[in-house]
Design an enzyme around this catalytic site. Structure first.
Site, PDB file in Angstrom:
ATOM      1  N   LEU A 180       0.804  -1.145   0.052  1.00 52.69           N
ATOM      2  CA  LEU A 180      -0.070   0.034   0.042  1.00 52.69           C
ATOM      3  C   LEU A 180       0.885   1.098  -0.113  1.00 52.69           C
ATOM      4  O   LEU A 180       0.735   2.240   0.900  1.00 52.69           O
ATOM      5  CB  LEU A 180      -1.205  -0.083   1.217  1.00 52.69           C
ATOM      6  N   ARG A 210       2.421   4.470  -2.871  1.00 55.13           N
ATOM      7  CA  ARG A 210       1.584   5.285  -3.502  1.00 55.13           C
ATOM      8  C   ARG A 210       0.822   4.569  -4.548  1.00 55.13           C
ATOM      9  O   ARG A 210      -0.303   5.118  -4.689  1.00 55.13           O
ATOM     10  CB  ARG A 210       2.822   6.151  -4.236  1.00 55.13           C
ATOM     11  N   ILE A 211       1.587   3.543  -5.384  1.00 51.66           N
ATOM     12  CA  ILE A 211       0.719   2.939  -6.523  1.00 51.66           C
ATOM     13  C   ILE A 211      -0.407   2.145  -6.131  1.00 51.66           C
ATOM     14  O   ILE A 211      -1.428   2.102  -6.289  1.00 51.66           O
ATOM     15  CB  ILE A 211       1.806   2.264  -7.462  1.00 51.66           C
ATOM     16  N   ARG A 225       3.904  -3.963   5.400  1.00 54.70           N
ATOM     17  CA  ARG A 225       4.688  -4.318   6.372  1.00 54.70           C
ATOM     18  C   ARG A 225       4.164  -3.967   7.650  1.00 54.70           C
ATOM     19  O   ARG A 225       4.620  -4.640   8.807  1.00 54.70           O
ATOM     20  CB  ARG A 225       6.170  -3.791   6.149  1.00 54.70           C
ATOM     21  N   ILE A 268       1.448  -5.707 -11.526  1.00 55.19           N
ATOM     22  CA  ILE A 268       2.179  -4.424 -12.237  1.00 55.19           C
ATOM     23  C   ILE A 268       3.275  -3.913 -11.571  1.00 55.19           C
ATOM     24  O   ILE A 268       3.703  -2.891 -11.810  1.00 55.19           O
ATOM     25  CB  ILE A 268       1.064  -3.009 -12.443  1.00 55.19           C
ATOM     26  N   ARG A 270       6.787  -6.025 -10.084  1.00 53.41           N
ATOM     27  CA  ARG A 270       7.938  -6.388 -10.759  1.00 53.41           C
ATOM     28  C   ARG A 270       7.707  -8.055 -10.879  1.00 53.41           C
ATOM     29  O   ARG A 270       7.029  -8.687  -9.713  1.00 53.41           O
ATOM     30  CB  ARG A 270       9.209  -6.342  -9.676  1.00 53.41           C
ATOM     31  N   GLU A 312      12.472 -10.544 -18.281  1.00 55.25           N
ATOM     32  CA  GLU A 312      12.007  -9.469 -19.360  1.00 55.25           C
ATOM     33  C   GLU A 312      12.887  -9.347 -20.305  1.00 55.25           C
ATOM     34  O   GLU A 312      13.941  -9.143 -20.059  1.00 55.25           O
ATOM     35  CB  GLU A 312      11.409  -8.201 -18.908  1.00 55.25           C
ATOM     36  N   HIS A 329       5.410  -4.817 -20.077  1.00 57.64           N
ATOM     37  CA  HIS A 329       5.897  -3.688 -19.025  1.00 57.64           C
ATOM     38  C   HIS A 329       5.443  -2.242 -19.442  1.00 57.64           C
ATOM     39  O   HIS A 329       6.132  -1.364 -19.769  1.00 57.64           O
ATOM     40  CB  HIS A 329       7.221  -3.878 -18.710  1.00 57.64           C
TER      41      HIS A 329
HETATM   42  C1  8YV Z   1      10.058   1.881 -16.226  1.00 53.66           C
HETATM   43  C2  8YV Z   1       8.795   0.888 -14.026  1.00 53.66           C
HETATM   44  O1  8YV Z   1       9.754   2.315 -17.270  1.00 53.66           O
HETATM   45  O2  8YV Z   1       8.996   3.114 -12.993  1.00 53.66           O
HETATM   46  C3  8YV Z   1       9.275   1.895 -13.013  1.00 53.66           C
HETATM   47  O3  8YV Z   1       9.797   1.283 -11.829  1.00 53.66           O
HETATM   48  O4  8YV Z   1       8.726  -0.199 -14.025  1.00 53.66           O
HETATM   49  C4  8YV Z   1       8.668   1.772 -15.529  1.00 53.66           C
HETATM   50  O5  8YV Z   1       8.306   2.784 -15.078  1.00 53.66           O
HETATM   51  C5  8YV Z   1      10.831   0.306 -16.306  1.00 53.66           C
HETATM   52  O6  8YV Z   1      11.543   0.166 -15.061  1.00 53.66           O
HETATM   53  C6  8YV Z   1      11.706   0.410 -17.228  1.00 53.66           C
HETATM   54  O7  8YV Z   1      12.801   0.927 -17.189  1.00 53.66           O
END
Ligand code: 8YV
Length: 302
Positions: free
Chosen positions: A142, A144-145, A165, A220, A222, A251, A269
């Site tokens: 939780l 910002r995104i 956490r 969205i 990693r 990736e 991505h």
């Molecule tokens: C990036 C992202 O473009 O901001 C991040 O952490 O995953 C994306 O906005 C990506 O990391 C590619 O470099």
């Protein structure tokens, strides 16, 4: 005329950021002594070897919110500041999380293909999809995104709970300290934690199993956060109902077994990949470099 400072840029740095820097700095592609500034992306990062190749390095400006590919501990030990680009991409990434939820439940890619292939006219109506509205949404992380995702989905969700956490005093949603229990409770789990060592494999085989055959995973954040082999096995076997994936462990390589599944929506991505947001990210990354070169405070140090 004062000599322009050299700035090392990594291969993934896009043209819009190059253009913001090239008039005030000498951009170089090879490391070496005398280089105090490195500009990189979330995908390129900067490991200890990269930092050691620039013995005079003092700033790493990352054009991403996620800096999990930067060895921040080593940078701090070397006295190298690190900056990222938070906030400017929050809305786009959160929008895409909602889009992935809807795409999986309403089977949007498969429906689009159904029309394009002429099957609507030939075979009649496609199979029914499922409602997203009224579902239990579990947010893993939780920050910002994650918070922006919760705020977007709240009007249509049945309930929202989150893992972090620690409980967030200002969060109006239920806190669940156990990712497995959050998976068991959720119809949809949205992965929004930062990448890196502390969250590697957080979405484990057990969490995936707890989501179950009616559950959906959206990622969205990693690819490293999810046990990807376990995810693939669960999706192929039907032990997980579906997934909306914008990020992957290796990736741009995506597990072959996912490519034929209609229960999965796959994106390359794209979270921050809009003209507007990548422009804002490039400006913030450049402004950190300019602030450093001018001796002023950094805008967004990690
Ligand atoms: C990036 C992202 O473009 O901001 C991040 O952490 O995953 C994306 O906005 C990506 O990391 C590619 O470099």
């Amino acid at each position: 005329m004062t000599e322009k400072l050299p700035v090392l840029v990594t291969p993934g740095v896009p043209d819009n950021l190059i253009r913001l820097l090239e008039s005030d700095f000498t951009l170089v592609r090879e490391p070496g002594p005398g280089i105090a500034i490195l500009v990189t992306t979330g995908g390129d990062g900067a490991d200890a070897a990269a930092m050691d190749a620039c013995p005079d390095l003092r700033l790493i400006s990352v054009m991403a919110v996620g800096y999990d590919k930067v060895d921040v501990a080593y940078a701090k030990a070397r006295g190298i500041a690190v900056t990222n680009t938070p906030d400017v991409l929050t809305d786009d990434v959160a929008d895409l999380a909602l889009a992935l939820m809807l795409s999986v439940f309403r089977r949007l890619p498969a429906q689009d293909l159904y029309v394009r292939q002429g099957r609507w006219a030939r075979d009649g109506n496609p199979p029914l999809s499922r409602s997203l509205s009224g579902r239990r949404i579990g947010i893993l992380g939780l920050g910002r995104i994650g918070r922006a995702i919760a705020e977007r989905v709240q009007p249509i969700a049945g309930e929202i709970a989150y893992y972090a956490r620690g409980a967030r005093a200002d969060a109006p949603w239920r806190f669940e300290p156990d990712p497995v229990e959050l998976g068991r409770w959720s119809d949809v789990m949205v992965v929004a934690v930062a990448g890196g060592g502390p969250t590697k494999g957080l979405v484990s085989r057990e969490v995936i199993g707890a989501l179950g055959p009616d559950g959906v995973l959206v990622n969205i954040a990693r690819g490293s956060v999810v046990d990807e082999p376990a995810l693939v096995e669960a999706l192929v076997s039907g032990r997980l109902g579906g997934a909306g994936l914008d990020v992957f462990a290796d990736e741009p390589n995506v597990p072959e077994a996912l490519l034929g599944l209609e229960t999965v929506v796959l994106l390359p991505h794209q979270g921050s990949a809009t003209i507007e947001t990548r422009g804002a990210m490039a400006k913030l990354a450049a402004d950190n470099v300019i602030a450093f070169a001018g001796g002023g405070p950094l805008l967004t140090p990690v």
